[in-house]
Design an enzyme around this catalytic site. Structure first.
Site, PDB file in Angstrom:
ATOM      1  N   ASP A 116      18.083  17.925 -23.065  1.00 60.05           N
ATOM      2  CA  ASP A 116      18.528  16.688 -23.720  1.00 60.05           C
ATOM      3  C   ASP A 116      18.371  16.793 -25.242  1.00 60.05           C
ATOM      4  O   ASP A 116      19.211  16.313 -26.005  1.00 60.05           O
ATOM      5  CB  ASP A 116      17.725  15.495 -23.173  1.00 60.05           C
ATOM      6  CG  ASP A 116      18.314  14.184 -23.647  1.00 60.05           C
ATOM      7  OD1 ASP A 116      19.449  13.872 -23.236  1.00 60.05           O
ATOM      8  OD2 ASP A 116      17.666  13.495 -24.460  1.00 60.05           O
TER       9      ASP A 116
ATOM     10  N   PHE B 290      60.390  46.837 -15.178  1.00 54.99           N
ATOM     11  CA  PHE B 290      59.277  47.500 -14.478  1.00 54.99           C
ATOM     12  C   PHE B 290      59.893  48.529 -13.533  1.00 54.99           C
ATOM     13  O   PHE B 290      60.573  48.174 -12.576  1.00 54.99           O
ATOM     14  CB  PHE B 290      58.462  46.452 -13.713  1.00 54.99           C
ATOM     15  CG  PHE B 290      57.178  46.984 -13.133  1.00 54.99           C
ATOM     16  CD1 PHE B 290      56.234  47.605 -13.932  1.00 54.99           C
ATOM     17  CD2 PHE B 290      56.913  46.859 -11.771  1.00 54.99           C
ATOM     18  CE1 PHE B 290      55.040  48.091 -13.394  1.00 54.99           C
ATOM     19  CE2 PHE B 290      55.720  47.343 -11.228  1.00 54.99           C
ATOM     20  CZ  PHE B 290      54.791  47.961 -12.050  1.00 54.99           C
TER      21      PHE B 290
ATOM     22  N   ARG C 265      64.263  41.468 -16.607  1.00 55.27           N
ATOM     23  CA  ARG C 265      63.522  40.401 -15.925  1.00 55.27           C
ATOM     24  C   ARG C 265      62.927  39.481 -16.978  1.00 55.27           C
ATOM     25  O   ARG C 265      62.920  39.790 -18.169  1.00 55.27           O
ATOM     26  CB  ARG C 265      62.411  40.982 -15.027  1.00 55.27           C
ATOM     27  CG  ARG C 265      61.323  41.718 -15.771  1.00 55.27           C
ATOM     28  CD  ARG C 265      60.150  42.139 -14.881  1.00 55.27           C
ATOM     29  NE  ARG C 265      59.083  42.732 -15.693  1.00 55.27           N
ATOM     30  CZ  ARG C 265      57.900  43.110 -15.237  1.00 55.27           C
ATOM     31  NH1 ARG C 265      57.626  43.006 -13.948  1.00 55.27           N
ATOM     32  NH2 ARG C 265      56.985  43.617 -16.035  1.00 55.27           N
TER      33      ARG C 265
ATOM     34  N   VAL D  77      53.649  44.865 -18.221  1.00 57.73           N
ATOM     35  CA  VAL D  77      52.648  44.009 -18.859  1.00 57.73           C
ATOM     36  C   VAL D  77      51.559  44.892 -19.461  1.00 57.73           C
ATOM     37  O   VAL D  77      51.057  44.648 -20.562  1.00 57.73           O
ATOM     38  CB  VAL D  77      52.035  43.022 -17.834  1.00 57.73           C
ATOM     39  CG1 VAL D  77      50.910  42.216 -18.468  1.00 57.73           C
ATOM     40  CG2 VAL D  77      53.100  42.093 -17.274  1.00 57.73           C
TER      41      VAL D  77
ATOM     42  N   ASN E 246      50.458  38.247 -14.787  1.00 58.27           N
ATOM     43  CA  ASN E 246      51.920  38.355 -14.730  1.00 58.27           C
ATOM     44  C   ASN E 246      52.425  37.173 -13.908  1.00 58.27           C
ATOM     45  O   ASN E 246      52.259  37.141 -12.691  1.00 58.27           O
ATOM     46  CB  ASN E 246      52.302  39.687 -14.073  1.00 58.27           C
ATOM     47  CG  ASN E 246      53.786  39.980 -14.152  1.00 58.27           C
ATOM     48  OD1 ASN E 246      54.542  39.223 -14.764  1.00 58.27           O
ATOM     49  ND2 ASN E 246      54.218  41.075 -13.534  1.00 58.27           N
TER      50      ASN E 246
ATOM     51  N   HIS F 181      55.084  35.247 -12.255  1.00 63.30           N
ATOM     52  CA  HIS F 181      56.390  35.705 -11.791  1.00 63.30           C
ATOM     53  C   HIS F 181      57.438  34.604 -11.805  1.00 63.30           C
ATOM     54  O   HIS F 181      57.173  33.466 -11.419  1.00 63.30           O
ATOM     55  CB  HIS F 181      56.264  36.265 -10.370  1.00 63.30           C
ATOM     56  CG  HIS F 181      55.201  37.324 -10.245  1.00 63.30           C
ATOM     57  ND1 HIS F 181      55.227  38.505 -10.959  1.00 63.30           N
ATOM     58  CD2 HIS F 181      54.060  37.367  -9.505  1.00 63.30           C
ATOM     59  CE1 HIS F 181      54.152  39.225 -10.647  1.00 63.30           C
ATOM     60  NE2 HIS F 181      53.430  38.559  -9.779  1.00 63.30           N
TER      61      HIS F 181
HETATM   62  O1  LIG Z   1      54.387  44.726 -15.581  1.00 60.22           O
HETATM   63  C1  LIG Z   1      54.068  44.818 -14.387  1.00 60.22           C
HETATM   64  N1  LIG Z   1      52.918  45.482 -14.064  1.00 60.22           N
HETATM   65  C2  LIG Z   1      52.507  45.627 -12.755  1.00 60.22           C
HETATM   66  O2  LIG Z   1      51.457  46.255 -12.478  1.00 60.22           O
HETATM   67  C3  LIG Z   1      53.327  45.053 -11.757  1.00 60.22           C
HETATM   68  N2  LIG Z   1      53.233  45.007 -10.412  1.00 60.22           N
HETATM   69  C4  LIG Z   1      54.299  44.297  -9.954  1.00 60.22           C
HETATM   70  O3  LIG Z   1      54.529  44.020  -8.754  1.00 60.22           O
HETATM   71  N3  LIG Z   1      55.085  43.921 -10.994  1.00 60.22           N
HETATM   72  C5  LIG Z   1      54.495  44.367 -12.133  1.00 60.22           C
HETATM   73  N4  LIG Z   1      54.852  44.268 -13.432  1.00 60.22           N
END
Ligand SMILES: O=c1[nH]c(=O)c2[nH]c(=O)[nH]c2[nH]1
Length: 307
Positions: free
Chosen positions: A63, A164, A181, A236, A263, A265
Site C-alpha cells: 500500500d 511464402f 498475400r 514474417v 502472423n 492470417h
Molecule cells: O511468413 C510465414 N512464416 C511461417 O513460418 C509460416 N507458416 C505458415 O503456415 N505461413 C507462414 N508464413
C-alpha cells in the site's frame, strides 16, 4: 537472489501491480500535457522474517508502494518520459529503504494523443491512439541499471508484397506456395538500452520519448518499405529480422531488440456448392481470423550485450 533458509533455497519478492495514475502539466500559455500510466512495482528486499517468523518489521507495505507512485508523480513538476519516471521510482525504493536491494518498475503508458481540431493542435483535448509505450527499469542498490523500453499492440497490415514459398512439404502440408498475400501482425517489441548505471542515463528530459518515436518509425519503415513500391517480404521471419537489424544499426545506444510478430492470417475465400462456384478468390475477398495464428519471435543482440 536465492538465499538459504532451513536447508532450502528461497527466493522472494513483493510489490504492487496495476497502479493507475494520470499526471497533468500546464504551461503558462494554457497548453496541457497529460500522461496516463499503469505502474507495476516489484521489490527484492531482506524481509525473510515475514515469511519465516511472523515478523513484518522489514516489510515495505505494498500500500505504501502504491502511495509512493502518486507522491512521486506529484513531485514531478516538469513533463518527463515514462522511462525517467520508472527510473525515479526505482531509485526511490533502493535508496529510501535499507532492506531493498533491487527494485523493478514496469509501466505501460496509455496512448493519449493531442487532438487536431480545424487543422490545429488542441490545447487540452486528447484522443486515445492504439499502440502502447512500455518500460521496465531494474535498479540495484549499487546504482546498476537495466532499462528496457518497448511497444505493444502495434497492429500493421500490408495488402501485397508478401509471400511464402519453399517451406517443407510433406504428407501433412496443404498450404499452397504464394508470392501474393496479405501480411498482418501485431508487433510487440522490446529494446534494451546500453545505459548500465543510473549516472550514465542521458540528462535530456524527453530523450527516451523521442527515441520511442524514432524506434517505432524505423520498425514501421522497414516493415512497409517506401510508400510507392513497398518492399517484398518472403516470410514474417525475414521481415522481423530486417526490422530488428535496422533498429540496432540505427541506434547505437540500443544493445538488444526482441520482436514478437504473430502472423495474423487473412484466408482466401473460395465458396462453392453443387451448382458451382459462388465466390472464386482473386486476391480480393478474405476471411480475417485471429485464431489460430502463427507465432514468430526473435531477439537480436550485439555480441557484447547481456540480454
Ligand atoms: O511468413 C510465414 N512464416 C511461417 O513460418 C509460416 N507458416 C505458415 O503456415 N505461413 C507462414 N508464413
Amino acid at each position: 537472489m536465492a538465499e538459504r533458509v532451513e536447508g532450502f533455497n528461497f527466493e522472494q519478492r513483493h510489490g504492487k501491480e496495476r497502479v493507475r495514475v494520470a499526471r497533468l502539466w500546464k504551461t503558462k500559455e494554457g497548453k496541457h500535457y497529460v500522461v496516463e500510466w499503469r505502474v507495476g512495482i516489484s521489490l527484492f528486499s531482506d524481509c525473510v522474517n515475514s515469511y519465516l517468523r511472523d515478523d513484518n518489521s522489514d516489510i515495505v507495505a505494498t500500500d505504501t508502494m502504491k502511495n509512493t507512485v502518486y507522491a512521486k508523480a506529484k513531485e514531478c513538476s516538469e513533463i518527463l518520459s515514462v522511462e525517467n519516471f520508472a527510473i525515479e521510482l526505482a531509485k526511490h525504493f533502493i535508496s529510501f529503504y535499507r532492506q531493498v536491494t533491487t527494485a523493478i518498475v514496469n509501466i505501460v503508458e496509455k496512448p493519449w494523443e493531442r487532438i487536431i481540431v480545424d487543422g490545429q493542435p488542441h490545447m487540452h483535448g486528447f484522443k486515445l491512439g492504439s499502440e502502447r509505450h512500455t518500460v521496465e527499469a531494474i535498479v540495484k542498490k549499487s546504482g546498476a541499471l537495466q532499462l528496457t523500453s518497448g511497444v505493444e499492440g502495434l497492429s500493421v497490415l500490408k495488402t501485397t508484397k508478401s509471400g511464402f514459398e519453399g517451406f517443407i512439404r510433406d504428407k501433412y502440408t496443404a498450404l499452397p506456395e504464394t508470392r501474393e498475400r496479405m501480411l498482418a501482425t501485431e508487433v510487440t517489441g522490446l529494446w534494451r538500452y546500453s545505459y548500465e548505471s543510473l549516472s550514465s542515463v542521458p540528462q535530456k528530459p524527453l530523450y527516451f520519448m523521442e527515441r520511442y518515436g524514432d524506434v517505432k518509425r524505423v520498425l514501421l519503415e522497414t516493415f512497409f518499405g517506401p510508400p510507392n513500391v513497398g518492399v517484398y517480404s518472403p516470410s514474417v521471419q525475414s521481415t522481423l529480422y530486417q526490422m530488428a537489424r535496422a533498429t540496432l544499426n540505427r541506434f547505437p545506444d540500443i544493445d538488444s531488440v526482441q520482436l514478437k510478430m504473430p502472423n495474423i492470417h487473412f484466408l482466401p475465400v473460395n465458396i462453392s456448392n453443387t451448382g458451382g462456384q459462388i465466390v472464386k478468390f482473386n486476391d480480393d475477398v478474405y476471411l480475417p481470423t485471429d485464431e489460430p495464428h502463427g507465432s514468430i519471435q526473435a531477439t537480436l543482440s550485439r555480441f557484447w550485450s547481456k540480454m
